[in-house]
Design a protein around this motif. Structure first.
Motif, PDB file in Angstrom:
ATOM      1  N   VAL A  66      -0.934  45.871 -21.489  1.00 34.05           N
ATOM      2  CA  VAL A  66      -0.449  44.535 -21.127  1.00 34.05           C
ATOM      3  C   VAL A  66      -1.658  43.603 -21.127  1.00 34.05           C
ATOM      4  N   ASN A  90      -3.543  39.542 -20.910  1.00 34.66           N
ATOM      5  CA  ASN A  90      -3.518  38.121 -20.574  1.00 34.66           C
ATOM      6  C   ASN A  90      -3.683  37.384 -21.893  1.00 34.66           C
ATOM      7  N   GLU A 111       0.795  36.928 -17.822  1.00 29.84           N
ATOM      8  CA  GLU A 111       1.184  37.925 -18.824  1.00 29.84           C
ATOM      9  C   GLU A 111       1.914  37.334 -20.025  1.00 29.84           C
ATOM     10  N   HIS A 112       2.649  36.237 -19.812  1.00 28.67           N
ATOM     11  CA  HIS A 112       3.326  35.591 -20.943  1.00 28.67           C
ATOM     12  C   HIS A 112       2.474  34.493 -21.537  1.00 28.67           C
ATOM     13  N   PHE A 139      10.733  39.081 -23.563  1.00 30.52           N
ATOM     14  CA  PHE A 139       9.421  38.673 -23.066  1.00 30.52           C
ATOM     15  C   PHE A 139       9.339  37.192 -22.745  1.00 30.52           C
ATOM     16  N   LYS A 162       5.937  43.649 -22.802  1.00 31.04           N
ATOM     17  CA  LYS A 162       4.818  42.722 -22.994  1.00 31.04           C
ATOM     18  C   LYS A 162       4.397  42.028 -21.700  1.00 31.04           C
ATOM     19  N   ASP A 163       5.358  41.738 -20.815  1.00 32.81           N
ATOM     20  CA  ASP A 163       5.052  41.017 -19.570  1.00 32.81           C
ATOM     21  C   ASP A 163       5.976  41.499 -18.440  1.00 32.81           C
ATOM     22  N   VAL A 221       2.384  35.107 -27.048  1.00 29.89           N
ATOM     23  CA  VAL A 221       2.378  36.252 -26.145  1.00 29.89           C
ATOM     24  C   VAL A 221       1.457  37.384 -26.610  1.00 29.89           C
TER      25      VAL A 221
END
Length: 499
Positions: free
Chosen positions: A26, A28, A93-94, A152, A180-181, A326
């Motif tokens: 995952v 940033n 995260e997104h 996501f 992904k997030d 993303v």
């Protein structure tokens, strides 16, 4: 650099204590740094989660509406108190800017508030003396174990479209968020249990296609709610229904905004910017095709281009207007579409490849991009790019613009900008799209209406939340009742008739 945090499943009220055979990174997206290591569920682990939800349904499905609503109200208060924390997780995260993430949580909160009225929404009908001494009434009952597979681009809002309604109506749920997030969904599940939801009612499993297929084929899963791209939505619908499940699968979009010559062009330019580049275009309701009557196209393109010059792209925590995409792979895909549009002969008014961004490290950025003179054969028009790329298609008349929109295989959202009430009323009647905005560029319905498109933007019969959401997560039953007077008796083998 700190070590990536482990992110794991939440099963039967507790974090999972096992060891994952497979994991996924995952990131940033504003910095490119890996921040988490996500455990991916095997099919067997999904089965454990479904089994726990199936066991919990026996009690939760019989729990009174009053007790269910008490949990809903407590969850609503906790979510409202912690919405800033969840928004920060989304941004981390997104990548969407913090104000946009806060708006996402707020729109999800509206559905929780809608579900708090479930006692009224679950009311049936009653007809006394439909026949002599016979009463008829209807009731709605929960389905059992339901699966929610969320995307996501809205890691908090989309789970909140489904979870409150499914849980309030008496179902148990297995949630599989995007890999992904995942942390916003994780935080939301923990808030549900803090609010007093029994442990087995809501399970959280992280995973990829293996987990999705396990949910789609498990015999104890009765319904599936999905939001994602059209090819995957079609796969989810076909696989789920083939295994006897009720499925609502919301797919992709190619949303058009039609601008007529009498429109307020300053308002239309602002709307095109907001709807085209908000959340870096990673919205299923983003406007990606701006359909403009040619007589005002030059002026409108100039106004949009002028406004784009002031946009700041960067880390969503720094007060920028637009954040990153993303993943690195998605950034490269969007940049490839810009290459393709230029090669196809569209006029590249503003090039988003390269340029300054306000962020540390190597984030996944594409700046806002504007094309003019786009034709309906170009890939930047035909494909859902899911990035900050706005394409201007010029038409001669309202009818030509309407025909272009109606010929598109997607039918999620659309908008018209005009000061002519007759044209607006005609458009809302004639356009073949599920959600329509009149001088509103992103016509996402409020929670007590239902969200969903037409054509290849929806597979299944039910839209999300609102009354359609309540009906999706329940089954209707009609009861015909007669309580005989003690003096009444006798045998009659004839077919019953109303009298």
């Amino acid at each position: 650099m700190t070590a990536p945090a482990r992110i794991t499943h939440f099963i039967d009220g507790s974090p999972w204590g096992g060891q994952a055979e497979r994991t996924s990174p995952v990131y940033n997206p504003a910095t490119g740094e890996q921040t988490g290591e996500l455990d991916l569920a095997s099919g067997d682990l999904v089965g454990e989660a479904v089994a726990a939800a199936h066991t919990a349904f026996a009690e939760w499905g019989r729990t009174s509406l009053a007790k269910r609503v008490q949990v809903l109200f407590r969850f609503r208060e906790l979510l409202n108190e912690r919405k800033g924390e969840i928004a920060a997780l989304i941004t981390a995260e997104h990548g969407k800017v913090l104000s946009d993430a806060e708006g996402e949580v707020a729109r999800g909160l509206e559905v929780v508030e809608f579900a708090c009225g479930i006692p009224h929404l679950m009311k049936g009908g009653y007809s006394e003396s439909a026949s002599t001494g016979v009463d008829v009434y209807s009731i709605r009952q929960p389905l059992g174990v339901c699966a929610v597979i969320s995307p996501f681009n809205f890691p908090a809002m989309v789970p909140l479209w489904f979870l409150p309604v499914a849980i309030a109506t008496g179902n148990t749920v297995v949630l599989k968020p995007s890999e992904k997030d995942p942390s916003a969904a994780q935080a939301i599940v923990e808030l549900w249990h803090e609010a007093g939801l029994p442990g087995g009612v809501l399970q959280l499993v992280h995973g990829d296609k293996e987990a999705v297929d396990a949910l789609l084929t498990h015999p104890d899963v009765k319904a599936v709610s999905f939001v994602g791209s059209t090819p995957i939505a079609k796969y989810v619908y076909e696989t789920g229904t083939a295994h006897g499940k009720r499925v609502q699968a919301l797919g992709g979009a190619k949303n058009h905004m039609l601008v007529l010559p009498d429109a307020d062009l300053d308002l239309a330019a602002d709307a095109a910017i907001n709807a085209g580049f908000g959340s870096a275009g990673e919205r299923c309701m983003a406007i990606s095709a701006l359909v403009v009557v040619d007589s005002v196209a030059d002026e409108l393109v100039a106004k949009i281009s002028e406004r784009m010059a002031s946009l700041r792209t960067g880390d969503g925590t720094r007060g920028t207007d637009m954040g990153p995409l993303v993943t690195a792979a998605h950034r490269d895909k969007v940049a490839g579409y810009i290459d393709a549009g230029e090669e196809a002969g569209a006029t590249l008014v503003v090039d988003g490849r390269g340029g300054d961004v306000d962020a540390d490290g190597e984030g996944f950025f594409v700046n806002p991009t504007l094309f003019d003179h786009v034709s309906s054969q170009m890939s930047i028009y035909t494909d859902e790019i899911f990035g900050p790329v706005l394409s201007v298609v010029r038409v001669a008349t309202y009818d030509e613009g309407l025909d272009l929109i109606n010929a598109n295989p997607y039918g999620n959202g659309t908008a018209i900008f005009t000061n002519d009430g007759g044209a607006a009323r005609r458009f809302q009647d004639e356009v073949q799209v599920g959600m329509v905005g009149i001088n509103v560029p992103i016509p996402v319905p409020v929670s007590y209406y239902s969200f969903g498109g037409w054509k290849n933007s929806l597979f299944g019969d039910s839209h999300a939340h609102g009354t359609e959401g309540v009906h999706f997560f329940t089954r209707g039953k009609v009861v015909t009742s007669r309580w005989l007077d003690p003096s009444h008796g006798g045998i009659n083998l004839g077919f019953p008739q109303n009298a």
